[in-house]
Motif scaffolding. Structure first.
Motif, PDB file in Angstrom:
ATOM      1  N   GLU A  12       0.773  -1.171  -0.100  1.00  0.00           N
ATOM      2  CA  GLU A  12       0.113   0.108   0.049  1.00  0.00           C
ATOM      3  C   GLU A  12       0.802   1.267  -0.033  1.00  0.00           C
ATOM      4  O   GLU A  12       0.391   2.325  -0.736  1.00  0.00           O
ATOM      5  N   SER A  13       1.995   1.291   0.762  1.00  0.00           N
ATOM      6  CA  SER A  13       2.893   2.303   0.853  1.00  0.00           C
ATOM      7  C   SER A  13       3.403   2.685  -0.622  1.00  0.00           C
ATOM      8  O   SER A  13       3.896   4.003  -0.728  1.00  0.00           O
ATOM      9  N   ILE A  14       3.548   2.047  -1.396  1.00  0.00           N
ATOM     10  CA  ILE A  14       4.321   2.244  -2.566  1.00  0.00           C
ATOM     11  C   ILE A  14       3.173   2.282  -3.766  1.00  0.00           C
ATOM     12  O   ILE A  14       3.521   2.384  -5.071  1.00  0.00           O
ATOM     13  N   LYS A  15       1.979   1.933  -3.453  1.00  0.00           N
ATOM     14  CA  LYS A  15       0.713   1.902  -4.491  1.00  0.00           C
ATOM     15  C   LYS A  15       0.606   3.213  -5.277  1.00  0.00           C
ATOM     16  O   LYS A  15       0.562   3.163  -6.598  1.00  0.00           O
ATOM     17  N   PRO A  16       0.811   4.459  -4.564  1.00  0.00           N
ATOM     18  CA  PRO A  16       0.613   5.708  -5.447  1.00  0.00           C
ATOM     19  C   PRO A  16       1.877   5.946  -6.334  1.00  0.00           C
ATOM     20  O   PRO A  16       1.321   6.332  -7.721  1.00  0.00           O
ATOM     21  N   ILE A  17       2.919   5.634  -6.414  1.00  0.00           N
ATOM     22  CA  ILE A  17       4.021   5.679  -7.261  1.00  0.00           C
ATOM     23  C   ILE A  17       3.641   4.572  -8.311  1.00  0.00           C
ATOM     24  O   ILE A  17       3.872   4.872  -9.529  1.00  0.00           O
ATOM     25  N   LEU A  18       3.459   3.405  -7.963  1.00  0.00           N
ATOM     26  CA  LEU A  18       3.315   2.163  -8.905  1.00  0.00           C
ATOM     27  C   LEU A  18       2.138   2.540  -9.671  1.00  0.00           C
ATOM     28  O   LEU A  18       2.006   2.280 -11.020  1.00  0.00           O
ATOM     29  N   GLU A  19       1.053   2.968  -9.487  1.00  0.00           N
ATOM     30  CA  GLU A  19      -0.364   3.445 -10.051  1.00  0.00           C
ATOM     31  C   GLU A  19       0.008   4.678 -11.023  1.00  0.00           C
ATOM     32  O   GLU A  19      -0.552   4.737 -11.987  1.00  0.00           O
ATOM     33  N   GLY A  20       1.125   5.657 -10.651  1.00  0.00           N
ATOM     34  CA  GLY A  20       1.244   6.737 -11.375  1.00  0.00           C
ATOM     35  C   GLY A  20       0.443   7.951 -10.747  1.00  0.00           C
ATOM     36  O   GLY A  20       0.527   9.088 -11.550  1.00  0.00           O
ATOM     37  N   SER A  21       0.057   7.707  -9.663  1.00  0.00           N
ATOM     38  CA  SER A  21      -1.066   8.785  -9.095  1.00  0.00           C
ATOM     39  C   SER A  21       0.104   9.783  -8.455  1.00  0.00           C
ATOM     40  O   SER A  21      -0.390  10.865  -7.880  1.00  0.00           O
ATOM     41  N   SER A  22       1.305   9.520  -8.223  1.00  0.00           N
ATOM     42  CA  SER A  22       2.247  10.350  -7.524  1.00  0.00           C
ATOM     43  C   SER A  22       3.084  11.100  -8.568  1.00  0.00           C
ATOM     44  O   SER A  22       3.220  10.565  -9.525  1.00  0.00           O
ATOM     45  N   ASN A  23       3.471  12.107  -8.225  1.00  0.00           N
ATOM     46  CA  ASN A  23       4.449  13.019  -9.185  1.00  0.00           C
ATOM     47  C   ASN A  23       5.823  12.886  -8.844  1.00  0.00           C
ATOM     48  O   ASN A  23       6.794  13.447  -9.400  1.00  0.00           O
ATOM     49  N   LYS A  24       6.333  11.583  -8.277  1.00  0.00           N
ATOM     50  CA  LYS A  24       7.528  11.322  -7.692  1.00  0.00           C
ATOM     51  C   LYS A  24       8.408  10.798  -9.172  1.00  0.00           C
ATOM     52  O   LYS A  24       9.772  11.080  -9.049  1.00  0.00           O
ATOM     53  N   LEU A  25       7.583  10.210 -10.152  1.00  0.00           N
ATOM     54  CA  LEU A  25       8.434   9.607 -11.347  1.00  0.00           C
ATOM     55  C   LEU A  25       7.711  10.387 -12.686  1.00  0.00           C
ATOM     56  O   LEU A  25       6.533  10.755 -12.643  1.00  0.00           O
ATOM     57  N   SER A  26       8.548  10.841 -13.604  1.00  0.00           N
ATOM     58  CA  SER A  26       8.032  11.242 -14.719  1.00  0.00           C
ATOM     59  C   SER A  26       7.916  10.211 -15.923  1.00  0.00           C
ATOM     60  O   SER A  26       7.593  10.459 -17.171  1.00  0.00           O
ATOM     61  N   HIS A  27       7.836   8.791 -15.497  1.00  0.00           N
ATOM     62  CA  HIS A  27       7.680   7.856 -16.189  1.00  0.00           C
ATOM     63  C   HIS A  27       6.780   6.769 -15.702  1.00  0.00           C
ATOM     64  O   HIS A  27       6.680   6.789 -14.321  1.00  0.00           O
ATOM     65  N   THR A  28       6.206   5.713 -16.349  1.00  0.00           N
ATOM     66  CA  THR A  28       5.655   4.671 -15.806  1.00  0.00           C
ATOM     67  C   THR A  28       6.656   3.744 -14.929  1.00  0.00           C
ATOM     68  O   THR A  28       7.562   3.388 -15.412  1.00  0.00           O
ATOM     69  N   PHE A  29       6.103   3.602 -13.819  1.00  0.00           N
ATOM     70  CA  PHE A  29       7.145   2.633 -12.793  1.00  0.00           C
ATOM     71  C   PHE A  29       7.416   1.235 -13.539  1.00  0.00           C
ATOM     72  O   PHE A  29       6.395   0.589 -13.832  1.00  0.00           O
ATOM     73  N   THR A  30       8.634   0.805 -13.380  1.00  0.00           N
ATOM     74  CA  THR A  30       9.103  -0.137 -13.890  1.00  0.00           C
ATOM     75  C   THR A  30       9.749  -1.281 -12.898  1.00  0.00           C
ATOM     76  O   THR A  30       9.691  -1.018 -11.857  1.00  0.00           O
ATOM     77  N   ARG A  31       9.931  -2.342 -13.412  1.00  0.00           N
ATOM     78  CA  ARG A  31      10.779  -3.429 -12.585  1.00  0.00           C
ATOM     79  C   ARG A  31      11.957  -2.964 -12.038  1.00  0.00           C
ATOM     80  O   ARG A  31      12.635  -3.034 -11.097  1.00  0.00           O
ATOM     81  N   ASP A  32      12.723  -2.195 -12.893  1.00  0.00           N
ATOM     82  CA  ASP A  32      13.996  -1.743 -12.552  1.00  0.00           C
ATOM     83  C   ASP A  32      13.714  -0.833 -11.238  1.00  0.00           C
ATOM     84  O   ASP A  32      14.577  -0.307 -10.529  1.00  0.00           O
ATOM     85  N   ASP A  33      12.761   0.238 -11.549  1.00  0.00           N
ATOM     86  CA  ASP A  33      12.440   1.189 -10.464  1.00  0.00           C
ATOM     87  C   ASP A  33      12.080   0.379  -9.049  1.00  0.00           C
ATOM     88  O   ASP A  33      12.450   0.873  -8.071  1.00  0.00           O
ATOM     89  N   LEU A  34      11.518  -0.827  -9.185  1.00  0.00           N
ATOM     90  CA  LEU A  34      11.207  -1.557  -8.261  1.00  0.00           C
ATOM     91  C   LEU A  34      12.183  -2.003  -7.294  1.00  0.00           C
ATOM     92  O   LEU A  34      12.212  -2.050  -6.130  1.00  0.00           O
TER      93      LEU A  34
END
Length: 345
Positions: free
Chosen positions: A67-89
């Motif tokens: 749940e804590s990483i869900k916003p970034i994984l969904e793309g609703s957070s502005n912390k990334l400018s691209h779709t969250f990937t396995r490398d990011d994970l």
């Protein structure tokens, strides 16, 4: 680049077992898992993990971590400018069950998005794969009877048997268990899994006795923080709790000849593949293991197992009911159905 909006679903599940699964640390009557579904709007990727109680993980803690990483994984957070990937994970989360569920869900989603199966991406050809079948901790007589039943089911082949030891009744009782099993299954290939249940003096004083049982691997006989003496003993040891990911391999006790790679320890297939490659470079044998879980957990490990020396993926056979389109188990052989539930387009 426009970020893809995803929707993440997390749920805990409990699957009843056909009988208790007992090891040195206790027993369980259910397989408790966390499932992650990643929906990109038209396709859904799924992953499953088993919280590792040995490391303080629970259904609640793993769910909260996802749940804590869900916003970034969904793309609703502005912390990334691209779709969250396995490398990011790999850098966003530490190894463990939570990362495993997400990593495997992303692999599954990618297979559907690009129209290429996971084995095709890895250059692997699925085939029937021999797997160890586990005899859980019990009295010598009952464990010997379990071994006899395994051999009766598969009388034409040399059976790979994994025996759980490390009972509270002590090392001498474990020797009794091994004697009873060897009397029944003289030709079986034997893996002994102690789950950190022995003491150094047990092994030092009984090397010849252990050698007499012709054991292929002795898996994690000592606690991970008290295994130094293994490097001075001529027995085939396999590390489980002593090694989690590829970083641990660089500090692994030289007494180990083999490592057990489990996705719930590595934090997913991505790191497990990296770990397997590094183990090969270090001339270590590789076992691919599992927790008691459904075929949704087992399929990513099956593809890893196609490249391993030993495979221990019998988790689903302990369930009263596995998932549809799961792995097929015939005696000690596992194979894929026509359209597997994971990693397929």
């Amino acid at each position: 680049m426009t970020q893809t909006q995803r929707k993440i679903r997390i749920r805990a599940e409990s699957h009843r077992l056909t009988k208790p699964f007992t090891i040195s640390r206790g027993h369980k009557n259910t397989a408790d898992v966390v499932v992650v579904e990643i929906n990109d709007g038209s396709r859904i990727g799924r992953g499953e993990c088993v919280p590792y109680g040995r490391y303080g993980e629970t259904l609640e803690s793993v769910t909260a971590e996802i749940e804590s990483i869900k916003p970034i994984l969904e793309g609703s957070s502005n912390k990334l400018s691209h779709t969250f990937t396995r490398d990011d994970l790999q850098t966003a989360m530490h190894p463990g069950a939570a990362r495993n569920a997400i990593d495997c869900a992303l692999w599954d989603l990618e297979a559907k998005q690009i129209g290429l199966t996971v084995p095709d991406r890895l250059g692997l050809r699925p085939r029937p794969l021999p797997s160890a079948v586990t005899i859980t901790l019990d009295t010598p007589a009952r464990m010997a009877q379990a071994a006899k039943q395994l051999l009766n089911k598969n009388s034409e082949k040399k059976q790979l048997v994994k025996v759980k030891l490390g009972g509270e009744d002590g090392f001498a009782a474990d020797i009794g268990r091994l004697s009873a099993i060897r009397d029944t299954a003289a030709e079986a290939t034997l893996i002994v899994d102690v789950n950190e249940g022995w003491h150094p003096h047990d092994i030092i004083s009984h090397v010849d006795a252990l050698k007499s049982f012709n054991i292929d691997l002795i898996e994690q006989p000592l606690p991970a923080d008290n295994d130094d003496i293994l490097k001075d003993i001529d027995l085939p040891f396999c590390a489980d709790e002593s090694v989690h990911d590829s970083d641990d391999l660089n500090h692994l006790n030289p007494g180990y000849d083999c490592v057990n790679i489990k996705l719930d320890k590595t934090g997913g297939l991505t790191e497990a593949l990296k770990m397997l490659q590094l183990a090969r470079k270090k001339n270590l044998k590789v076992m691919v293991g599992c927790m008691v879980a459904s075929s949704l957990s087992m399929m990513p490990a099956y593809f890893l197992g196609l490249q391993a020396d030993y495979v221990d993926l019998d988790g689903p056979i302990w369930l009263e009911k596995d998932r549809e389109n799961g792995l097929h188990f015939v005696h000690d052989q596992i194979s894929l159905p026509t359209k597997p539930l994971w990693g397929w387009n």
